[in-house]
Design a protein around this motif. Structure first.
Motif, PDB file in Angstrom:
ATOM      1  N   HIS A  10       7.614 -14.650  14.969  1.00 53.86           N
ATOM      2  CA  HIS A  10       8.765 -14.868  14.087  1.00 53.86           C
ATOM      3  C   HIS A  10       9.274 -13.565  13.483  1.00 53.86           C
ATOM      4  O   HIS A  10      10.285 -13.577  12.756  1.00 53.86           O
ATOM      5  N   LEU A  24      13.833 -18.205   7.012  1.00 59.62           N
ATOM      6  CA  LEU A  24      13.470 -16.910   7.578  1.00 59.62           C
ATOM      7  C   LEU A  24      14.653 -15.945   7.481  1.00 59.62           C
ATOM      8  O   LEU A  24      14.478 -14.761   7.146  1.00 59.62           O
ATOM      9  N   ALA A  52      14.156 -21.770  10.272  1.00 52.10           N
ATOM     10  CA  ALA A  52      14.965 -20.582  10.587  1.00 52.10           C
ATOM     11  C   ALA A  52      15.871 -20.142   9.433  1.00 52.10           C
ATOM     12  O   ALA A  52      15.971 -18.936   9.161  1.00 52.10           O
ATOM     13  N   LEU A 102       6.940 -22.785   9.077  1.00 53.74           N
ATOM     14  CA  LEU A 102       7.022 -22.237  10.432  1.00 53.74           C
ATOM     15  C   LEU A 102       6.076 -22.949  11.381  1.00 53.74           C
ATOM     16  O   LEU A 102       6.382 -23.157  12.554  1.00 53.74           O
ATOM     17  N   PRO A 104       9.498 -24.529  13.508  1.00 54.77           N
ATOM     18  CA  PRO A 104      10.136 -23.198  13.430  1.00 54.77           C
ATOM     19  C   PRO A 104      11.658 -23.260  13.387  1.00 54.77           C
ATOM     20  O   PRO A 104      12.286 -22.455  12.695  1.00 54.77           O
TER      21      PRO A 104
END
Length: 328
Positions: free
Chosen positions: A268, A140, A137, A129, A133
């Motif tokens: 996030h 995540l 993704a 991250l 980022p």
């Protein structure tokens, strides 16, 4: 006065490596990884280029116990010291049954209080991250799927999975009450160490009691990691997330997990957000987490934890956050 600890050597860990990885492979190097305040975490490098990770739950590897900072090892207390091979294997088995990725278990040695797991080479989600980022993704999003799988695992009992799997339950009938009681204890303990807490003690205690009074016991609890920051998520070679430091896995309120996620993932967190959470519980748990992240590091600093400055920074940051939540 602190003692100088000697990390494990190749000679120390060769028997474990041979039992876990085969006698035909030779252990060529051992590196103690940073972190691991409750257990020793070592990367085992082999002569054929392979590697694995060894976990050691021995007293000399546990900085909390050595400093007197660890809560009593009472399995019915969800917040007692989450360290030990038994807690790890129970959590590993429960996550595997839920289809949630964690490093593959290769070997367990109960006598040595050790386990060997696969070495995931993709780095941490925290590093991903920070680096990019957008590229992180998908990982995540996959973590959000894992969280949904955990929330789908439900139990009438609350507490550590090693306890609930044996048909037991944690103390009390309310997760919120347990959290509030620990928060009040953290306030009292920290007030004697920091004058800012002493000055705000009454306001902090009133806030904890008021928020706890709004929460009612629940009939069902969900599976939570409990300390799921991006540093406790590793990525495999395909970029898929795997949970580590899983010994604290327990059935509890989902709000406990999400208060921690919001704190640690910051901007996030939106990708991990869940619907239907109780806002009163979230406020209580957020305050309680900040208070514990003051009390815990200050306890740990009474011993010989080697990264003292990082602990002081954690305590200072969370003290500011807690005081801001109760400012007049």
């Amino acid at each position: 006065m602190t003692e100088t600890r000697q990390p494990r050597t190749v000679a120390d860990l060769t028997p474990l490596a041979r039992a876990a990885l085969g006698r035909h492979r030779t252990l060529s190097a051992v590196t103690r990884l940073r972190g691991g305040s409750k257990k020793g975490v070592y990367r085992l490098r082999l002569d054929d280029g392979g590697s694995a990770i060894a976990y050691l739950w021995t007293p000399d590897e546990d900085y909390w116990s050595h400093s007197g900072a660890a809560p009593a090892a009472d399995p019915r207390d969800p917040f007692s010291h989450a360290s030990g091979l038994g807690l790890f294997t129970a959590a590993h088995d429960r996550l595997a049954a839920a289809g949630v990725r964690t490093p593959r278990l290769l070997h367990v040695d109960p006598e040595a209080r050790a386990a060997v797991v696969e070495d995931l080479t993709g780095g941490s989600l925290e590093e991903a991250l920070r680096r990019d980022p957008d590229a992180a993704a998908p990982a995540l999003d996959a973590l959000a799927e894992s969280l949904r799988a955990l929330r789908g695992c439900r139990s009438a009992a609350h507490g550590k999975v090693a306890v609930t799997a044996a048909g037991g339950s944690a103390y009390g009938d309310s997760c919120a009450r347990l959290v509030a009681d620990r928060a009040l204890s953290d306030i009292a303990e920290t007030a004697v160490r920091d004058p800012r807490v002493a000055a705000a003690q009454e306001r902090l205690e009133d806030a904890v009691r008021s928020l706890a009074a709004e929460a009612r016991p629940r009939a069902e609890h969900v599976l939570v990691h409990g300390e799921l920051g991006p540093d406790h998520v590793l990525l495999d070679a395909d970029g898929r997330p795997a949970l580590i430091d899983i010994e604290g896995l327990m059935y509890f309120d989902a709000e406990w997990e999400h208060a921690f996620l919001r704190m640690r993932f910051g901007p996030h967190y939106a990708a991990l957000r869940a619907d239907g959470l109780d806002e009163d519980r979230l406020r209580l748990y957020r305050l309680a987490l900040h208070l514990n992240l003051v009390a815990g590091p200050l306890r740990l600093l009474q011993g010989d934890f080697p990264f003292a400055e990082s602990m002081r920074e954690i305590a200072e940051h969370n003290l500011a956050q807690a005081l801001d939540l109760v400012k007049l």
